[in-house]
Structure formats: structure tokens, C-alpha cells
Design a protein around this motif. Structure first.
Motif: not given
Length: 436
Positions: A309-338
């Protein structure tokens, strides 16, 4: 003299024929304009409903039955009711009895009459999205859909009258329940069973006596249901192509009319995505989007439909490299993605305010710029692999690129629900939802 007698007999026969046609026209509740090759199937339907012969005319019929594509509405003007794979009805003028006949023709009873007459197959054999080959006896009169995605697909292709129980993600709150009840007054009954991907009440299923179960390939209780000898079809729609396959599969299982609706939706879906691409293809730097679920640090993987959906709308998902289904991450990872934009799934209790009021999240660009949005929904969540997700693409594209799209979320939502759910949305409410 003999010639005169013959001529007199011919005149009498013609007069009798005209008189019979006149009587038929007077007694028939409506006339049918149809090519000769469709008349046997129409006669089978008419006899099954009225125990009488239909009144066919060459022109100016109350009801038109045709297989000529030239009669199809141009663009996305709706989907005419199909009684055979390529044959459909058009009402030439208002006629309540003709409308009732059309409804009968595309129902399970009408389908049964056409099967008995040899115009439709007695069964269909499909390969589901888990690779299983299943033969399903036609018509399917009673279907249960423990997988909520399947429930909404059945509604979207026009097969809701066949549902006897289902899962309904997105209707747990009073607003969602009220909207679903407005769309289908049977909702409180249909949703009142122990029926989801994790658990099922086998006794309830046996009592419901379904002809077919449509559920997810990730369903936990499949071995238990096998004991009941009920055919089941498994779906797995976590990409645009798989979603389109799911829609076609559900349409095929429920008859010619639902199959036609499924094909029409795919045409609509592809057209919408093409319009978004045309408006955003010149953008070289795609906005970085973080999509979160029921908690701020629960994020999508690249294998989930939300990434598409993000790609179809013209964006790019910062978590596209993750595998599986829902993933739990930490804020440090989000900060790296920014991420530049954060989108919250429609379900769950977190809101944009959750991020705005958190000091920890203040370091993230999307929070700093006030670009945290909760994806709207009407009934089915727009981020899930359902037909409604086309509206999620429109909404997100408008958020990512304000002013670039000619599409309007509220207008498209009203059109979508009218055509695919046979339901009129309140204009003011859907406008508020799309503007959220």
C-alpha cells in the motif's frame, strides 16, 4: 377455390398467433429482449420462478438480456447483474417484477435452475492459495468465513446472502458495529459465533451446516474441520497480486454474478493504482514511511500487504527489510530509520496524539513535522488485503502528496461502496473519515 381456402387458413393462423402473443403480453409481468441463443437459459429461469413461459420481444423490452460487451456501462459505471459468465441484464425501464426476476436469476436458487437446465456446471474445481485443489458443488448456498478478510471479500463480490457466519475485523467498537449493521442487518447474528483463525466451535459449525468454509492459510484448526468433511478454501492475500487472486477465487466459487463483480473490481483497482502512479512517477525521493500496529513499536514487515500500500501510494516503507508478520522493534531502530511519515493502523487504541505527547518520540522527523496519521476505515480496515484497501491507497497518497492527486477519497469511497457493497454511505460522515 382451394387456394382461397388455404389463404383463409393462413390468415386465421396468423391472427391466432398474434392473438396468443397479445394474450402473453397482457399476462406477462414484463417483456424480455434477448438474442435467440440466450432465450433457452432465460426460459429455464422464468419457468422455475413463474411456472410459465416468458414473453420475448425483438425490441423495446422491459428487461434486456445480452452477452454483447457493447451494452456494458462505459468506464466504471457499475456492474450489471450476470446470470451466465458472459451474459447480463439491463433494465430498460422501472419494473418491480423485472427487478425481482433479476435478483432471483443471480441468486443461489436461480443458479440452481440454470444448473438443472445444463447452462451452468454442477461443480467448480479450484486451486486455493495454499496449493490445494478443491471441488466445490454448485450452487454454494451456505458459507462461513472465520477469516475476516474472506468475509469482506464475500460482501465485495456481492455474495453476502450466502453468508451464515463470519469474522468481522474492524467492527468491535460501537461505531464499527453500527456501520456494519446498517450495511447488513444480519450482522449481530452472523458475528455471534466462536469463529476466527485461532479457535472455532466445531458444534456450532456442524449446526450451521455450511457448504463451504473460506479461511486463511494460517488458520490453526484446519485438521479439526476436516472431520466434518466440509470443503474449505484457503486464502493468502499479502500482496496486490495475491489479493486480486483471492477476489477472483471467491467470485468464482459463488457463481457468474460474483465472478463478474470480482473482475470489475480488479479493473477498478488497477485503474486507481495507475492514476496514482501517473501523478507520482516523477518524484525521485520517495517519502520514508513507518507503519505501526496496535503499539508504537510494533511495525510491519516487508512481506505484509501494508508495505505494498505504501509503495502504491508513492512512498517507501522503512521496515521493508523485516521478515514475517508484525515485528517488535526499539526506538533506537526507529531513530535510525527516521521516518518522514508515520501511519497508524486503523485498529488499536494508539493515535497521533500518542506520539505527539511522547518526549522520546520527539527526535523523529515525522513527529517533529506533525506527519503522524491514523489510517481511516469504514468497516473493513483499509490497510488489510480487502477490496476496500484501494481507498487506503488513495487516502495515503493524498497524505504523502497533498494537491497532486485528482482523486478524491470521499467521492471514491461513496462510489466504491455503492458499486461493490450495494450500500449508500452518508456523504458528510465519509468526508470526515477521509479527511482524518
Amino acid at each position: 377455390m382451394r387456394r382461397l381456402v388455404y389463404l383463409s387458413l393462413i390468415v386465421l393462423l396468423i391472427a391466432a398467433s398474434v392473438n396468443l402473443q397479445s394474450q402473453a403480453a397482457q399476462s406477462a409481468p414484463f417483456s424480455i429482449q434477448a438474442p435467440v441463443e440466450l432465450q433457452p437459459a432465460l426460459s429455464a429461469l422464468y419457468k422455475a420462478r413463474y411456472n410459465a413461459e416468458p414473453f420475448f420481444v425483438e425490441r423495446d423490452g422491459d428487461l434486456i438480456a445480452t452477452d454483447d460487451p457493447a451494452f456494458l456501462p462505459s468506464g466504471m459505471g457499475g456492474v450489471p447483474p450476470h446470470f451466465l459468465p458472459e451474459a447480463f441484464f439491463l433494465l430498460a425501464r422501472p419494473n418491480a417484477e423485472a427487478e425481482a426476476f433479476v435478483a432471483y436469476a443471480v441468486s443461489a436458487d436461480g443458479q440452481a435452475a440454470l444448473i438443472e437446465g445444463g447452462f451452468l456446471p454442477k461443480s467448480v474445481t479450484v486451486t486455493d492459495q495454499a496449493g490445494n485443489t478443491i471441488e466445490v458443488v454448485q450452487p454454494v448456498r451456505r458459507v462461513i468465513t472465520p477469516y475476516s478478510i474472506a468475509t469482506y471479500l464475500v460482501y465485495g463480490v456481492g455474495g453476502s446472502s450466502r453468508l451464515v457466519a463470519g469474522g468481522y475485523l474492524g467492527t468491535r467498537d460501537p461505531v464499527g458495529a453500527a456501520r456494519m449493521t446498517a450495511l447488513d442487518p444480519r450482522f449481530p447474528t452472523l458475528s455471534g459465533y466462536t469463529l476466527n483463525q485461532r479457535e472455532i466451535n466445531i458444534e456450532q459449525v456442524a449446526q450451521l451446516a455450511p457448504d463451504l468454509i473460506i479461511t486463511s492459510a494460517r488458520t490453526a484448526w484446519l485438521d479439526t474441520v476436516r472431520e466434518l468433511n466440509i470443503p474449505f478454501v484457503l486464502l493468502q492475500g499479502e500482496s496486490p497480486e495475491l489479493l486480486k487472486q483471492s477476489v477472483l477465487l471467491v467470485g468464482q466459487l459463488l457463481g457468474p454474478n460474483t465472478a463478474a463483480r470480482a473482475k470489475a473490481w480488479i479493473g477498478y483497482y488497477d485503474a486507481i493504482l495507475a492514476q496514482v502512479v501517473a501523478r507520482t512517477q516523477d518524484i525521485t525521493e520517495r517519502p520514508k514511511v513507518l507503519f505501526v500496529g496496535e503499539s508504537p513499536l510494533r511495525v510491519i514487515s516487508g512481506e505484509m500487504y501494508q508495505t505494498d500500500i505504501i509503495a502504491a501510494a508513492g512512498g517507501q516503507s522503512v521496515s521493508a527489510a523485516l521478515k514475517g508478520y508484525w515485528n517488535d522493534v526499539n526506538l533506537e531502530q526507529v531513530a535510525l530509520w527516521n521516518p518522514e511519515v508515520i501511519v497508524i493502523a486503523p485498529y488499536g487504541k494508539i493515535t497521533p496524539q500518542t506520539f505527539a505527547e511522547s518526549p522520546e518520540w520527539a527526535i523523529i522527523k515525522a513527529v517533529q513535522d506533525g506527519k503522524v496519521y491514523k489510517m481511516p476505515t469504514w468497516i473493513a480496515p483499509w490497510d488489510t488485503p480487502v477490496m476496500d484497501s484501494v481507498l487506503g491507497v488513495i487516502w495515503l497518497a493524498q497524505k504523502l502528496f497533498p494537491g497532486r492527486l485528482t482523486l478524491d477519497c470521499a467521492q471514491e469511497a461513496m462510489f466504491f461502496f455503492k458499486v461493490f457493497y450495494d450500500h449508500d454511505l452518508p456523504a458528510d460522515e465519509i468526508a470526515a473519515v477521509c479527511g482524518s
